[in-house]
Every structure is written in C-alpha cells, then in structure tokens.
Design an enzyme around this catalytic site. Sequence first.
Site: not given
Ligand code: T1G
Length: 655
Positions: A68, A107, A110, A130
């Site tokens: 998400a 998500g 999901e 999450e």
């Molecule tokens: N949402 C918004 N921005 C995100 C993002 C996300 N989920 N994930 C990464 N970014 C941005 C990050 O802030 C950075 O921004 C850029 O992307 C590169 O990230 C409904 C509610 C995917 C493995 O927890 O683990 O889904 O600094 O440096 O090293 O049940 O990002 O460039 O402006 O980390 O290549 C669940 C979180 C969300 C995954 C990539 N998902 N992200 O790693 O790049 S909650 C997560 C990561 C959810 C549902 C629930 C990693 C990555 P900027 P990065 P990376």
Amino acid sequence: MSALRFSDTISAALAEGILVVTIDNAPVNALSADVRAGLMAALDHAEKDGNVAGVVLTGAGNSFIGGADIKEFGKPPVEPHLPDVVSRIEAFAKPVAAAINGVALGGGLEVALACHRRVAAPTTKLGLPEVKLGIVPGAGGTQRLTRLTGVAAAIDMIANGRIISAVEALKLGIIDGVSGDTLLPDALADIKATNASSLRRTGLLSVPSETLEVIDKAAADILRKARGQRAPAEAVRLVRLAATVSLSEGLTEERRTFIALRDSEEAASLRHVFFAERATGKVEGLEAVAPRKIETIGIVGTGLMGSGIAVSALNGGYRVIGVEQNVEAAAKGRDRIVALLDKAVQSGRLDACGREDRVSRLTVTADMRQLAQADIVIEAVFDDLAVKTELFQRLDTIVHADAILATNTSYLDPDLIAAATARPERVVGLHFFSPAHIMRLLEVVNCKKTAPDVLATALGLAKRLGKLPIVSGVTEGFIGNTIFSAYRREAEYMVEDGAAPQEIDAALEAYGFPMGPFAVFDMAGLEIAWARRKRQAATRDPSARYVVIADRLCEAGRFGQKTGLGWYAYPEGKRTVDPTVTEMIDVARAEKGIVPKPFTADEIVSRLLKAMVVEGDALLSRGIAARASDIDLVMINGYGFPASKGGPMFAAGRR
Ligand code: T1G
C-alpha cells in the site's frame, strides 16, 4: 499487442486473448489511489470485452507491487479501497493470474493472493511486513495466506514480517510456479491452461488442519519477542481467527484491527522510522558527486572491532586485507575472522559455499605494504591519538593516491588525525558499533577537510556493508555517545535526587528499552566512563553539577557485571539490588543535603527524554546532526531506544 491505458499508472495490452495489465508507479509500484482506480477500470474492461479470456497482472521495473502507499496513511482514505479491489479480483468470473516480478510486499502480496494463479520469477521476494510498520495486513493477508500455508507458517511470516524467496513461497504453497527467465510467457501459458469454470479462489479454501501444539508454539515464539508491541500479537490473533470463522467475518475483523493500529502511536512511530531510514543517505550537495571505486578494503587491526568490520566487508563482496603488527597476531586475527564466519554457518545465516567465497577474498598479513592494493583502509587500532596519527602517516607512504583513510575512533578528534596526514581531504570517520558485523548503525564522520567524493564513497560503502549510515560532524562522541552521555548524566542526577537505579531501569524497560541505563552501564563496564571523567576532570566546569556515586563505585572496584559488583550485585550472574549501593547513594545525597523525592515511571521517562532532546537540539543547531530523524535512528539502532516510540526527538514531539 494493442495498448490500453486505464489510469496514469495502469496500462494493458491484449496478448492471445489475455489482457496483460502492467502496474507502473515508480519507484516501487505502491498501491496508490491511481493504481487502485486503474486496476478497477482494467477489470471493468476485461469483464465486458468478449475477446478477453483472462487477465495477467504484472509490475513495471523491479517490483510487482511494493505494498500500500505508505505516504497515503494518515490522510482520509480514497476509494476504491484496496480490500474492494482484492475481493473483486478473487470473485472475477474470468481467470486472473499474477506474474510476480521483483517484490510482492504487503498489499502487493495481498493482490497476488486474491488472483487465481501465481507465478513468480526466481529472484522474487514476497512478504507481509506490515508489523514492521506497527500494523497488520489490511486487505485479506491474514485470512488468505493462512488458507494456503496453514496457521503456524502464516503466524511465522506475518507476525515476524518475514520476507521469503520464490522458492520458499512455492514450498509453502503460496505460489503455483517459479518461472525461468520468461516470467510473462510462463504466466500466459499457465493462465491459458487454467480451467475458467473451476477457478481456485483462495478465500474459499479451508485452512489446512494442524495440531494445536504446533500453532501454540509458533504463537508463543512471537509473543515472547513482541516485548509489548501490539501489531505482532494482533497478527497472531487474526491468523488464528482465520481457522475458526468465515472469510467475510475474518476480513471484517482484520480490517477493523488494521484501521485501529494504523491510527496508533506505534504505527506513526514506525512509519517515521521507515521514512527516516530512507532519508539518511541524502546529504545536501552530494547529489551529483560520483563516489570513488572501492574493490579492496584494508583493515589495520583485526581485534574485536577489526574482525567484525572485516566480516562486514566480506559480506559486502569486497576483497579484504587485514594487517596486524606481526605474523602471530596476523594468524590470530585471521582465525578470529574465520571463526565469525563459522558461527554464521552454524547459525544458518551463511552456507558453506558462501563461507568459502568469503575466505577466498580474505588476506591477513603483517606486511603493511600490501595495503598498496587497498582502495580504502579502515583503522581499528587502539584508541590513542599518537598511535592513530603515526599509523596514518605511515599509510600515506603506502596507499595509492585515490585511496581513502578511515578512522574508527569513538572519542578522538578525527580532524587532528587528518591534519597529521599528507592528504587530509581523503580522511573520513567510520564509527562502527560493536559487534561490527551485526550492528547496522554506522556513524560516518564528515571531518572538516573530508572531500565530498570521499564522503559520498563512505556512504555508498556503508550501504554495501548493509549498514545504516548516519552522517555526523566532528564533536567528542559524535551523535550517539554525546546523547548517551546526557542520558547517563541525567539518570545519575535522578538517583541523587531520589530515584533508585532499579526504579529508573524498570521505568525505561516498561517504556520499551531492552535494558535500563544502570543495567547497561554494569554490562558495558563502569571503568570506561570513569576513565573519561578522570580525563576530563581538569577541564570540567567546577560550577556544573557532578555526581560522585559512579566514581565511588569504581574506587571500590565495582566495575559492573565483570566484577560481579557495580550498580547492582550479580550473585550467580543474577542482577540484584545491593544494599551497599543503596547506602552509598544515601550518603552521597546527605553530603549535598538532598532530601530524596519520589519519582513516577512517567516522570523518569519524561526527564530522560528531555535530557536527550536538549542534547539533540544542540547537535542540530551546531550542524553536527543533519536532521532530528537521524538522531532518532542513532538512538534506536545503537542504544536500544524502542523503534515503536520513534526515537527521542520524535517521541518528545508526540508527548
Ligand atoms: N509506500 C510509499 N513509498 C514507498 C513504499 C510504500 N509502500 N515503499 C518504498 N517507498 C519509497 C521509499 O520511501 C523511497 O522513497 C523509495 O520508495 C525507494 O524505497 C494494505 C497496509 C519495496 C523493498 O512495508 O520494503 O501494504 O526516499 O529506498 O531499497 O496490508 O522500499 O525515494 O522518496 O526502500 O529498492 C507494506 C516497504 C506497506 C514495503 C524497495 N509494504 N518498502 O527497497 O528502495 S503497508 C512495505 C520496502 C501495506 C496492506 C498494508 C522497500 C522495497 P524516496 P527504498 P529499495
């Protein structure tokens, strides 16, 4: 293939009767409102168009879907909500397959779980992380994953936020196949072979049965580690619920729980940490600076710190040349490094061929001239200015012109070390935290003369080493030890004012620290701070408040756990309140005419937070720290500050 566009981020093309839908929302294909709306529009089209026999979803770039859009949290939710998109996919009359590339997280997974088929590329990573954001999956993850893997495996993955490989996902039954190099053609072939009249809808599967003992054990492991965090416990509850209620009841309870947690303090703190970690490497003025090429890392000193740094460098894929004072010490240093690798193999963190590869890249020698091959030399020798200065002067005559010299000093002034060398612009500080191969935190010290490309190189190296680099300016103790000294000082003031050490420790452990300050001091050894206080005695401000209790403990030979006596006594190693110390505290208070007053746990926490924030603000105003969130990350990753509170600067702002 004719191209169709359903939103800014969702396009599609018809290939042999299959609508291939591509999600393109850089940088990680997060499920923004535009992505969700585009997916619904693509499904509308697939539903109506008789030429469409099925749908394949895939991601552009390195992600299937990174989750998400965390940036949307805290804002009013925009329709269509993700659970509605997910449910529509699952209920779709035509087959929908996920061609999973890169990462499918939160998500993203999901969405894939609601598809009728799932094929992943070999290097794909999948997970429901999450809980690391203080929430639980909110679009069916706890209910659907459990129907594929069973309760125990789902508890392990979801409540730990564990990311797994495509191979493990196949083994667990989460995906139906791992492709070769041709993910999309494999997914197209798979969906064409799918019988549209008997689609496997994940939500309608029953949860595989398992013994209660297996489930209870998985749950107990989580609850023991959760240390007061709500999200992991809620994840366990929701996964177990999947086995006892209908899908719709489970989804309703999951969504209710997700929304409650999303708006919690813990989630706000962990989101702060998530974005803070991604801000650390952004240093003003370095955007266009090219880092130097690093292939070989020299490490002088292969003791406790040096051997840990060497393992980190080997893990980062570098060639490593360790240097010691003589052949015997070099042999011992090599043994120490190889022993750390063997420990990683025993614990399953490293396999045999990974170990061999690392050993093949390691040299430990008494011949310092071999450092002529190094692109950076990190010194991890005795923390004495003369020793380090003399070493860097010798290195000046050995290393190549573009080589970087990095000091691992904790307390010395790296500007003085740099000033003694022929090229101060190539000197930088790399303050590792022990054990250096485990601790993520790395303070990158930007010395007065450090060249921008040297700083940029150090930051890139830190990332390759798997570290969390925090840039610090030059001040005694840099960021972490400066804040920690203020924390220690305030804790000792409070003891003098009336709080018992054990009360302070209990308050901080209840707040979320793994250990309170006095337990930490005893574990680290009281003599280190005592030596520093004696060093500073001549220049200490006589009017500043000074607490003598710790000095008296040291004068009595009570250096902490290692001597069996410190702030506490340690009979059979068990930390115990010692009446002798209580008596010493009473005497010290009486000498100053202090009438001890009681402190509540909240007053203790507030007073220590305030001391850290005052010091943090001073570091910010002096330009030692670039941003408050950097200070939070240092205290979380180096000193046990609970991430679920976001760090001292964030937590103080929220109180
Ligand atoms: N949402 C918004 N921005 C995100 C993002 C996300 N989920 N994930 C990464 N970014 C941005 C990050 O802030 C950075 O921004 C850029 O992307 C590169 O990230 C409904 C509610 C995917 C493995 O927890 O683990 O889904 O600094 O440096 O090293 O049940 O990002 O460039 O402006 O980390 O290549 C669940 C979180 C969300 C995954 C990539 N998902 N992200 O790693 O790049 S909650 C997560 C990561 C959810 C549902 C629930 C990693 C990555 P900027 P990065 P990376």
